[in-house]
Design a protein around this motif. Structure first.
Motif, PDB file in Angstrom:
ATOM      1  N   LEU A 103      -3.197   1.566  -3.231  1.00 53.88           N
ATOM      2  CA  LEU A 103      -2.112   0.141  -3.874  1.00 53.88           C
ATOM      3  C   LEU A 103      -1.437   1.567  -4.169  1.00 53.88           C
ATOM      4  O   LEU A 103      -1.433   2.588  -5.182  1.00 53.88           O
ATOM      5  CB  LEU A 103      -3.087   0.653  -5.082  1.00 53.88           C
ATOM      6  CG  LEU A 103      -1.493  -0.769  -5.368  1.00 53.88           C
ATOM      7  CD1 LEU A 103      -1.658  -1.881  -4.793  1.00 53.88           C
ATOM      8  CD2 LEU A 103      -2.178  -1.374  -7.113  1.00 53.88           C
ATOM      9  N   GLY A 104      -0.326   0.970  -3.515  1.00 54.53           N
ATOM     10  CA  GLY A 104       1.943   1.570  -3.939  1.00 54.53           C
ATOM     11  C   GLY A 104       2.223   1.408  -4.580  1.00 54.53           C
ATOM     12  O   GLY A 104       1.794   1.673  -6.188  1.00 54.53           O
ATOM     13  N   GLY A 155       0.832  -1.083  -0.054  1.00 59.25           N
ATOM     14  CA  GLY A 155       0.058   0.086   0.051  1.00 59.25           C
ATOM     15  C   GLY A 155       0.812   1.136  -0.386  1.00 59.25           C
ATOM     16  O   GLY A 155       2.062   1.506   0.198  1.00 59.25           O
ATOM     17  N   ALA A 156       0.024   2.465  -0.146  1.00 58.98           N
ATOM     18  CA  ALA A 156       1.284   3.629  -0.398  1.00 58.98           C
ATOM     19  C   ALA A 156       1.454   3.832   1.358  1.00 58.98           C
ATOM     20  O   ALA A 156       2.388   4.799   1.303  1.00 58.98           O
ATOM     21  CB  ALA A 156      -0.012   4.583  -0.611  1.00 58.98           C
ATOM     22  N   TRP A 157       0.548   3.777   2.474  1.00 59.28           N
ATOM     23  CA  TRP A 157       1.257   3.991   3.482  1.00 59.28           C
ATOM     24  C   TRP A 157       2.543   2.938   3.892  1.00 59.28           C
ATOM     25  O   TRP A 157       3.087   3.157   4.944  1.00 59.28           O
ATOM     26  CB  TRP A 157       0.251   3.947   4.414  1.00 59.28           C
ATOM     27  CG  TRP A 157      -0.993   4.777   4.540  1.00 59.28           C
ATOM     28  CD1 TRP A 157      -1.249   5.414   3.627  1.00 59.28           C
ATOM     29  CD2 TRP A 157      -2.226   4.402   4.722  1.00 59.28           C
ATOM     30  NE1 TRP A 157      -2.355   6.237   3.279  1.00 59.28           N
ATOM     31  CE2 TRP A 157      -3.093   5.191   4.032  1.00 59.28           C
ATOM     32  CE3 TRP A 157      -3.161   3.623   5.429  1.00 59.28           C
ATOM     33  CZ2 TRP A 157      -4.388   5.695   4.635  1.00 59.28           C
ATOM     34  CZ3 TRP A 157      -4.219   3.508   5.968  1.00 59.28           C
ATOM     35  CH2 TRP A 157      -5.038   4.870   5.409  1.00 59.28           C
ATOM     36  N   GLY A 158       2.658   1.858   2.847  1.00 60.47           N
ATOM     37  CA  GLY A 158       3.836   0.800   3.489  1.00 60.47           C
ATOM     38  C   GLY A 158       3.459  -0.323   3.512  1.00 60.47           C
ATOM     39  O   GLY A 158       4.280  -0.928   4.123  1.00 60.47           O
ATOM     40  N   ASN A 159       2.261  -0.425   4.145  1.00 61.64           N
ATOM     41  CA  ASN A 159       1.814  -2.020   4.270  1.00 61.64           C
ATOM     42  C   ASN A 159       1.926  -2.533   3.527  1.00 61.64           C
ATOM     43  O   ASN A 159       1.178  -2.791   2.343  1.00 61.64           O
ATOM     44  CB  ASN A 159       0.291  -1.438   5.208  1.00 61.64           C
ATOM     45  CG  ASN A 159       0.868  -1.011   6.457  1.00 61.64           C
ATOM     46  OD1 ASN A 159       1.048  -1.427   7.255  1.00 61.64           O
ATOM     47  ND2 ASN A 159      -0.391  -0.358   6.224  1.00 61.64           N
ATOM     48  N   PRO A 160       2.338  -4.240   3.839  1.00 60.69           N
ATOM     49  CA  PRO A 160       2.254  -5.355   2.822  1.00 60.69           C
ATOM     50  C   PRO A 160       0.679  -5.547   2.579  1.00 60.69           C
ATOM     51  O   PRO A 160       0.196  -5.736   3.820  1.00 60.69           O
ATOM     52  CB  PRO A 160       2.728  -6.659   3.022  1.00 60.69           C
ATOM     53  CG  PRO A 160       3.141  -6.447   5.127  1.00 60.69           C
ATOM     54  CD  PRO A 160       3.290  -4.650   4.914  1.00 60.69           C
ATOM     55  N   PHE A 161       0.182  -6.126   1.617  1.00 62.17           N
ATOM     56  CA  PHE A 161      -2.066  -6.358   1.110  1.00 62.17           C
ATOM     57  C   PHE A 161      -1.269  -7.717   1.116  1.00 62.17           C
ATOM     58  O   PHE A 161      -0.814  -8.474   1.226  1.00 62.17           O
ATOM     59  CB  PHE A 161      -1.918  -6.124   0.184  1.00 62.17           C
ATOM     60  CG  PHE A 161      -2.090  -4.412  -0.239  1.00 62.17           C
ATOM     61  CD1 PHE A 161      -2.085  -3.140   0.935  1.00 62.17           C
ATOM     62  CD2 PHE A 161      -2.991  -3.883  -1.937  1.00 62.17           C
ATOM     63  CE1 PHE A 161      -2.614  -2.018   1.082  1.00 62.17           C
ATOM     64  CE2 PHE A 161      -3.051  -3.103  -1.363  1.00 62.17           C
ATOM     65  CZ  PHE A 161      -3.237  -1.340  -0.652  1.00 62.17           C
TER      66      PHE A 161
END
Length: 239
Positions: free
Chosen positions: A190-191, A131-137
């Motif tokens: 989504l990043g 994700g755009a916040w750095g979390n793995p989806f």
């Protein structure tokens, strides 16, 4: 010939033959596994404080090493490397939007050989997202035997993908569908979407994914098809 000498010679031949028969080949035959799937994530897999942006700066994707990129895969590629397999350095990947229905989004993912020499792909790619916040989806992810129209390929789950040879500048395509828990205004967008061309390979970032699939979020269900020959005219229909 003395009997003892004859027995010794025969024993030596038997032992030599047995050793040769049980030796593992140095290069195993590449496997192309059946399509796989990963279901709903266990709570232990969900990042802490995933529902809001964190205070720690997000590591830029270019600063992630190969191990960190592979760790973001939700499911690995189905195929071992074939002869002259395309690597991360050979390929670019782009996601384009194709169609939408109630709660469903459809796209084509195109991989292009940007190298100077031929390379090959086969099977289903590995896929993962951050994700755009750095979390793995922790997406529910399925490798589905679907064509570029979103229909099942002949043979369904028994479909056997073929090796696709890509000359310099040539492309392969696959279908992508995302559905279910689509993200909204309060969700982590989504990043990066990561694609693995073969099992064990370094991953590459899919260009355009953050814009095209901006509503692909933490718990979205994603379906991905196998590598297929490029078809610029392929358009999913409502059937």
């Amino acid at each position: 010939m003395p009997a003892l000498l004859l027995v010794a010679m025969l024993s030596g031949c038997t032992a030599e033959t047995s050793a040769e028969e049980t030796t593992t080949p140095a290069t195993p035959i590449p496997q192309d596994r059946a399509p796989a799937a990963v279901g709903e994530a266990h709570e232990s897999e969900v990042p802490a404080d995933w529902a809001e942006p964190g205070d720690v700066p997000v590591t830029p994707v270019d600063d992630l090493d190969g191990e960190a990129r592979r760790a973001l895969l939700r499911i690995p590629a189905s195929s071992d490397p074939v002869d002259q397999a395309c690597t991360r350095q050979d390929l670019t990947a782009d996601l384009t939007f194709q169609d939408a229905a109630m709660g469903h989004r459809y796209g084509h993912l195109t991989v292009t050989n940007t190298g100077a020499t031929d390379c090959a792909v086969r099977g289903y790619p590995g896929l993962g997202a951050r994700g755009a916040w750095g979390n793995p989806f922790v997406n529910e992810l399925q490798q589905n035997p679907m064509d570029l129209h979103g229909h099942y390929l002949p043979g369904g789950d028994e479909y056997v993908p073929q090796v696709l040879d890509l000359g310099a500048g040539e492309s392969a395509q696959l279908s992508v569908e995302w559905t279910g828990a689509l993200g909204g205004a309060e969700s982590e967008p989504l990043g990066e979407l990561f694609l693995q061309p073969f099992r064990g390979a370094d991953t590459l970032v899919v260009s355009g994914a953050a814009e095209v699939a901006s509503d692909l979020s933490m718990f979205t269900t994603v379906k991905v098809g196998p590598f297929l020959p490029h078809d610029a005219e392929a358009e999913p229909d409502s059937g």
